[in-house]
Scaffold this motif. Structure first.
Motif, PDB file in Angstrom:
ATOM      1  N   PHE A 134      17.922  73.953 -20.867  1.00 48.68           N
ATOM      2  CA  PHE A 134      18.811  73.276 -21.805  1.00 48.68           C
ATOM      3  C   PHE A 134      19.053  74.110 -23.064  1.00 48.68           C
ATOM      4  N   THR A 135      20.310  74.251 -23.457  1.00 48.13           N
ATOM      5  CA  THR A 135      20.651  74.913 -24.712  1.00 48.13           C
ATOM      6  C   THR A 135      21.570  74.000 -25.518  1.00 48.13           C
ATOM      7  N   PHE A 136      21.581  74.190 -26.824  1.00 50.49           N
ATOM      8  CA  PHE A 136      22.510  73.428 -27.644  1.00 50.49           C
ATOM      9  C   PHE A 136      23.144  74.350 -28.672  1.00 50.49           C
ATOM     10  N   ASP A 137      24.304  73.928 -29.163  1.00 49.98           N
ATOM     11  CA  ASP A 137      25.049  74.715 -30.129  1.00 49.98           C
ATOM     12  C   ASP A 137      24.503  74.504 -31.538  1.00 49.98           C
ATOM     13  N   TYR A 138      24.426  75.588 -32.264  1.00 51.42           N
ATOM     14  CA  TYR A 138      23.967  75.608 -33.654  1.00 51.42           C
ATOM     15  C   TYR A 138      25.079  76.319 -34.419  1.00 51.42           C
ATOM     16  N   VAL A 139      25.737  75.597 -35.332  1.00 50.59           N
ATOM     17  CA  VAL A 139      26.914  76.140 -36.012  1.00 50.59           C
ATOM     18  C   VAL A 139      26.659  76.148 -37.520  1.00 50.59           C
ATOM     19  N   ILE A 140      26.671  77.341 -38.115  1.00 48.50           N
ATOM     20  CA  ILE A 140      26.474  77.466 -39.557  1.00 48.50           C
ATOM     21  C   ILE A 140      27.813  77.190 -40.234  1.00 48.50           C
ATOM     22  N   ASP A 170      23.841  83.268 -52.259  1.00 42.41           N
ATOM     23  CA  ASP A 170      22.452  83.708 -52.420  1.00 42.41           C
ATOM     24  C   ASP A 170      21.586  83.372 -51.205  1.00 42.41           C
ATOM     25  N   TYR A 171      22.187  82.762 -50.208  1.00 42.41           N
ATOM     26  CA  TYR A 171      21.462  82.360 -48.992  1.00 42.41           C
ATOM     27  C   TYR A 171      20.256  81.476 -49.351  1.00 42.41           C
ATOM     28  N   ARG A 172      20.542  80.473 -50.214  1.00 43.19           N
ATOM     29  CA  ARG A 172      19.510  79.522 -50.647  1.00 43.19           C
ATOM     30  C   ARG A 172      19.710  78.140 -50.041  1.00 43.19           C
ATOM     31  N   HIS A 173      20.946  77.816 -49.635  1.00 39.87           N
ATOM     32  CA  HIS A 173      21.264  76.489 -49.104  1.00 39.87           C
ATOM     33  C   HIS A 173      22.215  76.643 -47.930  1.00 39.87           C
ATOM     34  N   VAL A 174      22.078  75.789 -46.934  1.00 35.10           N
ATOM     35  CA  VAL A 174      22.923  75.917 -45.748  1.00 35.10           C
ATOM     36  C   VAL A 174      23.238  74.544 -45.163  1.00 35.10           C
ATOM     37  N   ALA A 175      24.417  74.447 -44.557  1.00 36.36           N
ATOM     38  CA  ALA A 175      24.819  73.271 -43.778  1.00 36.36           C
ATOM     39  C   ALA A 175      25.003  73.732 -42.337  1.00 36.36           C
ATOM     40  N   VAL A 176      24.334  73.054 -41.418  1.00 39.49           N
ATOM     41  CA  VAL A 176      24.387  73.405 -39.992  1.00 39.49           C
ATOM     42  C   VAL A 176      24.871  72.194 -39.211  1.00 39.49           C
ATOM     43  N   GLY A 177      25.802  72.420 -38.298  1.00 40.60           N
ATOM     44  CA  GLY A 177      26.348  71.320 -37.512  1.00 40.60           C
ATOM     45  C   GLY A 177      26.330  71.584 -36.026  1.00 40.60           C
ATOM     46  N   HIS A 178      26.903  70.636 -35.300  1.00 39.03           N
ATOM     47  CA  HIS A 178      27.020  70.677 -33.840  1.00 39.03           C
ATOM     48  C   HIS A 178      28.417  70.179 -33.500  1.00 39.03           C
ATOM     49  N   PRO A 179      29.087  70.766 -32.496  1.00 40.80           N
ATOM     50  CA  PRO A 179      30.465  70.366 -32.195  1.00 40.80           C
ATOM     51  C   PRO A 179      30.677  68.879 -31.941  1.00 40.80           C
ATOM     52  N   SER A 180      29.657  68.174 -31.491  1.00 41.30           N
ATOM     53  CA  SER A 180      29.796  66.742 -31.232  1.00 41.30           C
ATOM     54  C   SER A 180      29.884  65.914 -32.506  1.00 41.30           C
ATOM     55  N   ARG A 181      29.501  66.516 -33.648  1.00 44.26           N
ATOM     56  CA  ARG A 181      29.385  65.819 -34.931  1.00 44.26           C
ATOM     57  C   ARG A 181      28.279  64.763 -34.915  1.00 44.26           C
ATOM     58  N   GLU A 182      27.405  64.806 -33.926  1.00 45.06           N
ATOM     59  CA  GLU A 182      26.296  63.847 -33.839  1.00 45.06           C
ATOM     60  C   GLU A 182      25.016  64.401 -34.464  1.00 45.06           C
ATOM     61  N   TYR A 183      24.982  65.702 -34.745  1.00 42.51           N
ATOM     62  CA  TYR A 183      23.791  66.349 -35.279  1.00 42.51           C
ATOM     63  C   TYR A 183      24.190  67.183 -36.488  1.00 42.51           C
ATOM     64  N   ALA A 184      23.347  67.148 -37.524  1.00 40.74           N
ATOM     65  CA  ALA A 184      23.652  67.889 -38.749  1.00 40.74           C
ATOM     66  C   ALA A 184      22.362  68.114 -39.529  1.00 40.74           C
ATOM     67  N   TRP A 185      22.330  69.235 -40.231  1.00 41.88           N
ATOM     68  CA  TRP A 185      21.168  69.580 -41.046  1.00 41.88           C
ATOM     69  C   TRP A 185      21.623  70.202 -42.353  1.00 41.88           C
TER      70      TRP A 185
END
Length: 198
Positions: free
Chosen positions: A121-127, A133-148
């Motif tokens: 199993f693999t999943f998409d990780y989208v920055i 400054d590479y201090r904060h990040v938003a990461v999503g998934h194409p389904s819009r069901e997962y976010a960090w």
């Protein structure tokens, strides 16, 4: 002979449930009608690697209720990346971990990854966004069901947090779906924070 422990079985079941749900979301969510996620490409991978604290996410089975969670990304000898996830069930519990492997999608400017914690199993990780400054990040998934939302430090400024929520909103997310992850005991039970009992 490899011994399968109870935590391993738990995470295998987690992976099956999450990835099945993600597959169903992609199949039935009308993804074909949605514009692709906007990425932060190009991402300077060497600056991105290292430790990130999970400030907020959309709670789902594998991470719901975890506290003091963080991710560590590092290069492997085979050209892929280690994706290490550390967490506690509560602040009195010992730290646990999951070990995954990621590969950067060619031509994505390092902003799209394929991550695997359990074969096959693999999943998409989208920055979606990372600050200069590479201090904060938003990461999503194409389904819009997962976010960090993640940061290099376990605390984040409210204004920065709101800017990252705005990134999700621009990408078709419901920002209110994200909930903060307690990084300190005093945050447990505060409005907007997930509870270890969830």
């Amino acid at each position: 002979m490899q011994i399968i422990t109870a935590p391993s079985i738990r995470w295998l079941l987690v992976a099956i449930v999450v990835l099945t749900a993600a597959g169903c979301a992609l199949l039935f969510s009308g993804r074909g009608d949605r514009p692709p996620l906007e990425t932060a490409a190009p991402v300077e991978l060497e600056r991105y690697l290292g430790e990130w604290y999970v400030i907020a996410n959309i709670p789902y089975f594998a991470e719901r209720g975890n506290v003091a969670s963080r991710a560590v990304y590092r290069r492997r000898d085979d050209g892929r990346l280690d994706d290490l996830y550390f967490y506690r069930d509560d602040f009195g519990a010992e730290e646990e971990s999951m070990e995954g492997v990621a590969r950067v999608v060619e031509g994505s400017g390092n902003a799209r990854w394929k991550v695997r914690f359990f074969w096959p199993f693999t999943f998409d990780y989208v920055i979606l966004a990372v600050d200069t400054d590479y201090r904060h990040v938003a990461v999503g998934h194409p389904s819009r069901e997962y976010a960090w939302i993640m940061a290099r430090e376990p605390r984040i400024d409210d204004a920065v947090y709101q800017r990252l929520l705005d990134v999700f909103a621009r990408n078709g997310y419901s920002p209110e779906a994200l909930q903060k992850v307690p990084q300190f005991p005093a945050q447990v039970g505060r409005p907007g924070f997930q509870s270890p009992d969830d």
